[in-house]
Design a protein around this motif. Structure first.
Motif, PDB file in Angstrom:
ATOM      1  N   SER A 381      10.719   0.700   9.009  1.00  0.00           N
ATOM      2  CA  SER A 381       9.195   0.561   9.175  1.00  0.00           C
ATOM      3  C   SER A 381       8.989   0.463  10.579  1.00  0.00           C
ATOM      4  O   SER A 381       9.529  -0.079  11.234  1.00  0.00           O
ATOM      5  CB  SER A 381       8.764  -0.907   8.557  1.00  0.00           C
ATOM      6  OG  SER A 381       7.434  -1.251   8.824  1.00  0.00           O
ATOM      7  N   LEU A 387       7.770  -2.133   3.260  1.00  0.00           N
ATOM      8  CA  LEU A 387       7.673  -1.016   2.809  1.00  0.00           C
ATOM      9  C   LEU A 387       8.148  -0.703   1.188  1.00  0.00           C
ATOM     10  O   LEU A 387       9.104  -1.280   1.006  1.00  0.00           O
ATOM     11  CB  LEU A 387       8.177   0.131   3.468  1.00  0.00           C
ATOM     12  CG  LEU A 387       7.691   0.196   4.684  1.00  0.00           C
ATOM     13  CD1 LEU A 387       8.462   1.445   5.576  1.00  0.00           C
ATOM     14  CD2 LEU A 387       5.961   0.696   4.948  1.00  0.00           C
ATOM     15  N   ALA A 388       7.338  -0.058   0.389  1.00  0.00           N
ATOM     16  CA  ALA A 388       7.926   0.099  -0.998  1.00  0.00           C
ATOM     17  C   ALA A 388       9.239   1.030  -1.163  1.00  0.00           C
ATOM     18  O   ALA A 388       9.866   0.450  -1.842  1.00  0.00           O
ATOM     19  CB  ALA A 388       6.625   0.620  -1.808  1.00  0.00           C
ATOM     20  N   ALA A 389       9.361   1.797  -0.208  1.00  0.00           N
ATOM     21  CA  ALA A 389      10.467   2.881  -0.421  1.00  0.00           C
ATOM     22  C   ALA A 389      11.706   2.334   0.456  1.00  0.00           C
ATOM     23  O   ALA A 389      12.639   2.820   0.393  1.00  0.00           O
ATOM     24  CB  ALA A 389      10.051   3.905  -0.063  1.00  0.00           C
ATOM     25  N   ASP A 410       7.374   8.681  -0.349  1.00  0.00           N
ATOM     26  CA  ASP A 410       6.362   7.889   0.383  1.00  0.00           C
ATOM     27  C   ASP A 410       6.256   8.235   1.940  1.00  0.00           C
ATOM     28  O   ASP A 410       5.213   7.951   2.482  1.00  0.00           O
ATOM     29  CB  ASP A 410       6.862   6.323   0.500  1.00  0.00           C
ATOM     30  CG  ASP A 410       5.827   5.417   0.692  1.00  0.00           C
ATOM     31  OD1 ASP A 410       4.817   5.549  -0.082  1.00  0.00           O
ATOM     32  OD2 ASP A 410       6.017   4.390   1.595  1.00  0.00           O
TER      33      ASP A 410
END
Length: 823
Positions: A381, A387-389, A410
């Motif tokens: 990040s 973060l979603a990914a 993403d």
């Protein structure tokens, strides 16, 4: 004929350990270059204290760390864990250290210049040297502070830098810490623990000391304040913070007030601490609180641990904050990509300690590079938020096909959220695993602080984190499993510098300083809980048949047992048993002694309350007191054995309180809590067991509960009679367990504690104490009845409320009485 080495020949043991260690693959290890006299000296010192047993050396150092009180907390865990210290320090030669020292100081100056520009002229953004998205996209950029000049003129007062040593010996920066740099206290505690175990090492290899660094930091904060003798606090989030133990140790060592948000109040843009003597001016705070939680009026309105108005006081130049809120904008991994160019542009020099190679994906070319080379990079990040990914920092090569697809998707959608970084391979150092030395990767945290002249002083050493596994990649190492002292050594002798000034250079003072209201509250209730637990324990022991009276032995009359049960039930320790048969009394006693659930105020629960108070009072309690409060609940097989163990613990704590605590205001509140609780317990016991018609068993029980059997036997040789028993237990001012003795002590404490008004009139708590004293001193044992004892109990409760209203925090109320002391 060759002589055999002695069994405990330290040099022979050290040589053998090093030779066995060299059987490992030591490419990149700190011992790879060959025999080093300093390392030989370190292992000889280890052997001198532990013989041939490295495991014993580890346990010895860990025991010293526990004695110091070093600990840390895992999120969502209530109690602290012991701080893990390796017995083998990391040794760095002073010549190598000077490069690190210059590099850290250079980096701190650069970071100060950048943060001052971002919150000032913003020329770096205007000229395109720093992308605007890099600043505004950071969750740590505080837009309301743009244009605000910090008190003292500088944003940064203390900086921490994490370094990694590469396999060929070069040092590089892994991360910067500016928001709430933590760990300086652990470096100090590591040094104390290792020094106690390896006492001769400092002199043998001339280890540089930490004390000058802390003295410089303290002087630097003081010089930024307006007053010549400033009051400085360490602002903590509280005992559930992961590093609360470190913060308490630092506050005590530096002489700072350890304060929480509720301790502080702002009036007319000035910061004050709420004390038992009114509001006292605070000039500087070393904050360990997230900047967004500092002031609910300026940032997060939901913050319950901040100080309303603190940012206004800071912006007005009336309080120094170390570090300035908003400095954390430079902590992001994305910013590391721009520091090399900014150093050249702003200082005309390259970074002495380069950052690890970083590519911020908010730029098209860098994003394309990360896509192409992701298999050889760490993906992370850009600004530290989830973060979603990605599940934290992840080696690209370890992503699954689905994970790789999610990352690329993403990345296309929000490229500014990601960075790619080179995978750093770390040097290793020796650590004790079992009974032998094993190589493990490590990182080094180094600290820099401004001195009284505004120059950066770098702590010689810091502390090392040691990885759990042999894998030398920094990402795999994570936070590490152990810590190690870091010793900077050289040929020149080191002066025995201490943080303490010369004995003749200080003005003598017998006033121990400011006592915050929260601390007074904690000490008061610590005394009450300890006394309450001991009183409940006494009733349980008696009910189980542990009377010391030789006439009645272990058998008490059912009526007396019933009254004991009633006292225990009234204390909320257990539900009333079905009968007074032993089969029902034993589980009843077990609940009252050690119940942990059901809402019962058992001895175990009362001890837990005291333990929690001890946990937030580390900066003012002795290590012995904290250890006794932290001791686990006894687990002997017999209930009476457990009771005896607890009784001895209560006695030890009482002895420490009576003989080892200085007679400060903190001690007065602790003893005041004890006296009020003991007085109330004695009044209730006298009403239950000492009124007209009391049996011999009742009177014996009353003497036992008041711990006055021996006093009575010495004074009266003709046997037990009700009136003499009541006089001794309730009205004799010479009996330290008597009600009258407690009331006199209460009155004396309240007369000695500060008042807010200077009109010479008694305050409400003093009026209540005087009225209570008059009621007790005019009572007669022969006529003392339930009504009078009930009135005494009621007045004690009223007095406790008056003490709390006058001296303790009452929500957000700045003052607890009409009158104000500003100092």
């Amino acid at each position: 004929m060759a002589t055999q080495p002695a069994l405990f020949d330290a040099a022979s043991h050290a040589q053998r350990w090093i030779e066995e260690y060299r059987t490992h693959d030591l490419r990149g290890d700190v011992l790879a270059a060959g025999a080093d006299p300093a390392w030989m000296a370190a292992f000889e010192e280890l052997a001198a204290v532990a013989g041939d047993d490295l495991g014993q050396a580890r346990e010895r150092v860990q025991r010293h760390a526990a004695d110091i009180g070093t600990g840390f907390r895992i999120i969502d865990e209530e109690f602290e864990r012991p701080w893990p210290v390796s017995p083998v320090p990391l040794l760095i030669d002073v010549q190598e250290w000077r490069t690190i020292e210059r590099g850290v100081a250079q980096r701190a100056d650069l970071l100060e210049t950048i943060v001052a520009d971002l919150y000032g002229a913003q020329s770096l953004v205007k000229r395109g040297h720093v992308p605007a998205t890099l600043v505004t996209g950071s969750p740590y950029f505080l837009r309301p502070l743009v244009g605000v000049a910090p008190a003292g003129g500088r944003h940064l007062h203390v900086v921490a830098v994490d370094l990694g040593r590469g396999p060929t010996g070069e040092w590089r920066v892994l991360s910067d810490h500016l928001r709430m740099p933590s760990g300086a206290g652990y470096a100090l505690e590591n040094r104390l623990a290792v020094s106690r175990a390896l006492g001769g090492l400092q002199g043998r290899i001339n280890v540089r000391r930490h004390a000058p660094f802390f003295a410089a930091f303290r002087a630097g904060l003081a010089s930024a304040c307006h007053r010549a003798d400033p009051r400085i606090g360490l602002l903590t989030p509280g005992r559930y913070n992961a590093s609360y133990a470190e913060q308490a140790h630092l506050a005590r060592y530096l002489g700072f007030l350890l304060v929480e948000g509720d301790d502080l109040a702002v009036r007319e843009d000035r910061l004050y601490v709420r004390t038992i003597g009114g509001l006292k001016r605070v000039d500087a705070l070393w904050r360990r609180l997230d900047p967004r939680l500092l002031d609910p009026l300026a940032f997060d309105t939901h913050s319950r641990i901040g100080v309303p108005g603190l940012i206004d006081a800071w912006a007005a130049g009336n309080v120094v904050l170390a570090n300035s809120p908003g400095a954390g904008v430079l902590e992001s991994a994305a910013f590391a990509a721009f520091l090399p160019q900014l150093s050249t542009r702003l200082t005309g020099a390259d970074l002495i300690l380069p950052s690890i190679a970083t590519w911020w994906c908010g730029q098209p070319a860098e994003a394309a590079h990360v896509r192409a080379e992701m298999a050889s990079m760490l993906l992370s990040s850009a600004f530290g938020h989830p973060l979603a990914a990605l599940a934290g920092t992840t080696p690209g090569a370890e992503l699954t096909a689905e994970g790789r697809a999610a990352f690329l998707t993403d990345l296309e959608r929000r490229p500014q959220d990601y960075v790619g970084q080179e995978i750093v391979r770390l040097s290793t150092m020796p650590v004790v695993i079992g009974d032998r030395l094993e190589p493990r990767p490590f990182t080094l945290r180094v600290f820099a602080a401004r001195d009284g002249d505004g120059r950066w002083q770098v702590m010689p050493g810091g502390f090392a984190r040691i990885g759990e596994h042999p894998d030398p990649r920094a990402a795999v190492m994570g936070e590490g499993l152990w810590s190690a002292d870091v010793c900077v050594h050289g040929a020149e002798a080191v002066a025995p510098v201490s943080l303490l000034p010369a004995p003749d250079s200080l003005h003598i003072r017998r006033n121990p300083g400011t006592l915050p209201s929260r601390v007074a509250d904690n000490f008061f209730w610590l005394g009450r809980y300890l006394e309450r637990g001991e009183a409940l324990l006494g009733a349980i022991r008696l009910m189980l048949g542990n009377s010391i009276d030789a006439d009645t032995g272990a058998a008490l009359a059912p009526e007396t047992v019933g009254r004991l049960v009633g006292e225990i039930v009234a204390a909320g320790a257990a539900p009333r048993p079905a009968s007074l048969r032993r089969a029902d009394l034993v589980p009843f006693a077990r609940t009252a002694l050690e119940a942990g659930e059901g809402g019962w105020q058992s001895v175990a629960q009362i001890n837990a309350h005291a333990r929690r108070i001890g946990a937030v009072s580390r900066d003012r309690l002795s290590a012995d007191m904290v250890r006794l409060l932290d001791a686990p609940f006894p687990r002997q097989p017999g209930m009476l054995e457990r009771c005896g163990s607890l009784q001895r613990r209560y006695a030890a704590i009482a002895g420490l309180s009576a003989e080892h605590m200085s007679r400060t205001a903190a001690w007065r509140f602790h003893d005041l809590g004890r006296r009020i609780e003991r007085a109330a317990a004695t009044a209730r016991a006298t009403r239950a067991f000492g009124l007209a018609g009391a049996s011999l068993d009742d009177l014996t029980t009353l003497l036992d509960l008041a711990d006055s059997q021996i006093s009575y036997r010495q004074r009266y040789l003709t046997g037990i009679a009700r009136v003499p028993v009541v006089d001794l237990v309730a009205l004799d001012p010479g009996n330290p367990r008597a009600l009258a003795f407690q009331v006199e002590a209460i009155r004396a404490h309240l007369a000695a504690l500060p008042v807010l008004d200077d009109d010479g009139m008694a305050e409400p708590q003093q009026v209540e104490a005087t009225a209570l004293h008059a009621l007790v001193t005019t009572a007669q044992a022969a006529t003392l009845d339930a009504g009078t004892l009930g009135e005494i109990d009621r007045r004690l409760a009223t007095l406790s409320d008056a003490v709390a209203h006058r001296y303790f925090l009452q929500g957000a109320e700045a003052l607890r009485a009409a009158g104000l002391t500003l100092a």
